[in-house]
Design an enzyme around this catalytic site. Structure first.
Site, PDB file in Angstrom:
ATOM      1  N   ARG A 184      27.232 137.789  14.418  1.00 30.67           N
ATOM      2  CA  ARG A 184      28.503 137.240  13.921  1.00 30.67           C
ATOM      3  C   ARG A 184      28.280 135.982  13.099  1.00 30.67           C
ATOM      4  O   ARG A 184      28.952 135.750  12.093  1.00 30.67           O
ATOM      5  CB  ARG A 184      29.423 136.910  15.103  1.00 30.67           C
TER       6      ARG A 184
ATOM      7  N   ASN B   7      47.041 133.791  10.595  1.00 29.26           N
ATOM      8  CA  ASN B   7      46.883 135.199  10.975  1.00 29.26           C
ATOM      9  C   ASN B   7      48.239 135.787  11.328  1.00 29.26           C
ATOM     10  O   ASN B   7      49.126 135.077  11.802  1.00 29.26           O
ATOM     11  CB  ASN B   7      45.964 135.285  12.212  1.00 29.26           C
TER      12      ASN B   7
ATOM     13  N   MET C  99      39.933 142.739  11.008  1.00 28.37           N
ATOM     14  CA  MET C  99      39.617 143.146  12.375  1.00 28.37           C
ATOM     15  C   MET C  99      38.212 142.722  12.791  1.00 28.37           C
ATOM     16  O   MET C  99      37.426 143.531  13.297  1.00 28.37           O
ATOM     17  CB  MET C  99      39.825 144.654  12.528  1.00 28.37           C
ATOM     18  N   ARG C 100      37.889 141.454  12.587  1.00 32.89           N
ATOM     19  CA  ARG C 100      36.629 140.893  13.058  1.00 32.89           C
ATOM     20  C   ARG C 100      36.946 139.634  13.842  1.00 32.89           C
ATOM     21  O   ARG C 100      37.787 138.829  13.409  1.00 32.89           O
ATOM     22  CB  ARG C 100      35.703 140.501  11.887  1.00 32.89           C
ATOM     23  N   ILE C 101      36.274 139.459  14.964  1.00 34.43           N
ATOM     24  CA  ILE C 101      36.428 138.213  15.712  1.00 34.43           C
ATOM     25  C   ILE C 101      35.569 137.158  15.018  1.00 34.43           C
ATOM     26  O   ILE C 101      34.397 137.406  14.705  1.00 34.43           O
ATOM     27  CB  ILE C 101      36.017 138.413  17.185  1.00 34.43           C
ATOM     28  N   LEU C 102      36.170 136.014  14.727  1.00 33.10           N
ATOM     29  CA  LEU C 102      35.483 134.968  13.968  1.00 33.10           C
ATOM     30  C   LEU C 102      34.863 133.941  14.921  1.00 33.10           C
ATOM     31  O   LEU C 102      35.442 133.623  15.961  1.00 33.10           O
ATOM     32  CB  LEU C 102      36.489 134.294  13.036  1.00 33.10           C
TER      33      LEU C 102
ATOM     34  N   GLY D  28      46.501 147.112   3.997  1.00 31.68           N
ATOM     35  CA  GLY D  28      46.952 146.098   3.039  1.00 31.68           C
ATOM     36  C   GLY D  28      48.449 146.025   2.832  1.00 31.68           C
ATOM     37  O   GLY D  28      48.913 145.460   1.834  1.00 31.68           O
TER      38      GLY D  28
ATOM     39  N   ASN E 251      50.590 144.186   4.428  1.00 33.08           N
ATOM     40  CA  ASN E 251      51.005 142.778   4.436  1.00 33.08           C
ATOM     41  C   ASN E 251      50.617 142.084   3.130  1.00 33.08           C
ATOM     42  O   ASN E 251      51.368 141.242   2.629  1.00 33.08           O
ATOM     43  CB  ASN E 251      50.420 142.046   5.646  1.00 33.08           C
TER      44      ASN E 251
ATOM     45  N   SER F 266      53.882 137.844  15.331  1.00 29.05           N
ATOM     46  CA  SER F 266      53.748 136.387  15.260  1.00 29.05           C
ATOM     47  C   SER F 266      52.815 136.015  14.115  1.00 29.05           C
ATOM     48  O   SER F 266      51.795 136.680  13.915  1.00 29.05           O
ATOM     49  CB  SER F 266      53.107 135.846  16.549  1.00 29.05           C
TER      50      SER F 266
ATOM     51  N   ASP G  84      43.766 134.694  19.091  1.00 26.45           N
ATOM     52  CA  ASP G  84      45.229 134.868  19.087  1.00 26.45           C
ATOM     53  C   ASP G  84      45.970 133.787  19.879  1.00 26.45           C
ATOM     54  O   ASP G  84      47.079 134.027  20.371  1.00 26.45           O
ATOM     55  CB  ASP G  84      45.608 136.263  19.641  1.00 26.45           C
TER      56      ASP G  84
ATOM     57  N   HIS H 244      49.788 138.664  13.887  1.00 30.48           N
ATOM     58  CA  HIS H 244      49.390 139.463  15.047  1.00 30.48           C
ATOM     59  C   HIS H 244      50.579 140.307  15.496  1.00 30.48           C
ATOM     60  O   HIS H 244      51.709 139.799  15.586  1.00 30.48           O
ATOM     61  CB  HIS H 244      48.921 138.550  16.178  1.00 30.48           C
TER      62      HIS H 244
HETATM   63  C1  GAR Z   1      49.123 144.604  10.973  1.00 32.27           C
HETATM   64  O1  GAR Z   1      49.970 145.305  11.856  1.00 32.27           O
HETATM   65  C2  GAR Z   1      48.642 143.327  11.607  1.00 32.27           C
HETATM   66  O2  GAR Z   1      49.605 142.716  12.408  1.00 32.27           O
HETATM   67  C3  GAR Z   1      47.481 143.819  12.415  1.00 32.27           C
HETATM   68  O3  GAR Z   1      46.836 144.751  11.594  1.00 32.27           O
HETATM   69  C4  GAR Z   1      47.813 145.383  10.780  1.00 32.27           C
HETATM   70  C5  GAR Z   1      47.342 145.319   9.344  1.00 32.27           C
HETATM   71  O4  GAR Z   1      48.201 146.064   8.539  1.00 32.27           O
HETATM   72  N1  GAR Z   1      46.602 142.751  12.797  1.00 32.27           N
HETATM   73  C6  GAR Z   1      45.950 142.703  13.942  1.00 32.27           C
HETATM   74  O5  GAR Z   1      46.023 143.575  14.777  1.00 32.27           O
HETATM   75  C7  GAR Z   1      45.109 141.474  14.132  1.00 32.27           C
HETATM   76  N2  GAR Z   1      44.690 141.366  15.487  1.00 32.27           N
HETATM   77  P1  GAR Z   1      48.121 145.976   6.969  1.00 32.27           P
HETATM   78  O6  GAR Z   1      46.648 146.187   6.584  1.00 32.27           O
HETATM   79  O7  GAR Z   1      48.983 147.111   6.498  1.00 32.27           O
HETATM   80  O8  GAR Z   1      48.623 144.629   6.554  1.00 32.27           O
END
Ligand code: GAR
Length: 212
Positions: free
Chosen positions: A61, A103, A86-89, A12, A14, A132, A141, A105
């Site tokens: 899914r 999203n 982290m789930r493919i939608l 969390g 972000n 990105s 992605d 990435h």
């Molecule tokens: C982040 O680095 C984000 O870019 C990545 O998961 C992490 C979540 O961190 N997302 C992916 O890999 C999506 N494919 P956070 O929970 O600390 O925000």
């Protein structure tokens, strides 16, 4: 004020960056597929509603995504922000929220889609990496890119040091992207491209390693 639902599976950081940015929007709920996601605690500490939709309770899914959509729709959000969800939608789910779903990435898309981006970048000897923010479309992605940040890859980088450098930039560009969307300065147009009506500031060039 625009309403945002955040979806996450883990730490969390972000979510914390988006909250700290004090954007002109309201995070109305944080939804996770994991009850142990630390991000849920961040949300609760800010008085934000939390919901857990555990993916392993669902046969496939499609049924998980239907349950997720039901929870999201209770909050009638304008934007749904994936922050390490982290789930493919499924395509049905993505199409339902097309133009609202964004999203972050950890790579300079379209390079390094999928998982383990930092390890693959180091393995490949790439000199510039980054992150990105993009609108989500049914192909993983591959949606139109709103903003990217680039960082150097150092010769002695480990996954830990590199991911930390990238994460710092994630925390800058995700709040920025959400800010633009909330102010209706950036959107996804009918052709599926990113459109904007703001004055664009060019970013700085990055040469890595630097010239001596
Ligand atoms: C982040 O680095 C984000 O870019 C990545 O998961 C992490 C979540 O961190 N997302 C992916 O890999 C999506 N494919 P956070 O929970 O600390 O925000």
């Amino acid at each position: 004020m625009k309403k945002i639902v955040v979806l996450l599976s883990g730490r969390g950081s972000n979510l914390q960056a988006i909250l700290s940015a004090k954007l002109p929007c309201q995070i109305v709920a944080v939804i996770s597929n994991r009850e142990d996601a630390a991000g849920l605690k961040i949300a609760q500490a800010h008085g934000i509603s939390t919901v857990v939709v555990q993916h392993n309770y669902y046969a496939d899914r499609a049924s998980f995504d239907a349950a997720l959509a039901k929870e999201i729709d209770r909050f009638t959000p304008d934007v749904i922000a994936l922050t390490g969800f982290m789930r493919i939608l499924t395509a049905d789910f993505v199409d339902r929220y097309l133009g609202k779903l964004i999203n972050i990435h950890p790579s300079l898309l379209p390079s390094y889609t999928g998982i383990n981006t930092h390890a693959r970048v180091i393995q490949d000897g790439v000199k510039i990496h980054g992150c990105s923010v993009h609108f989500v479309t049914p192909t993983l992605d591959a949606g139109p890119i709103i903003i990217q940040a680039a960082v150097p890859v150092l010769h002695d980088d480990t996954v830990e040091t590199l991911s930390c450098r990238v994460l710092q930039e994630e925390h800058r560009i995700y709040p920025q992207a959400i800010h633009w969307i909330c102010r209706e300065q950036v959107w996804m147009d009918a052709e599926g491209r990113v459109a904007n009506n703001r004055l664009e500031q060019p970013g700085a060039p990055l040469i890595s390693p630097g010239l001596s």
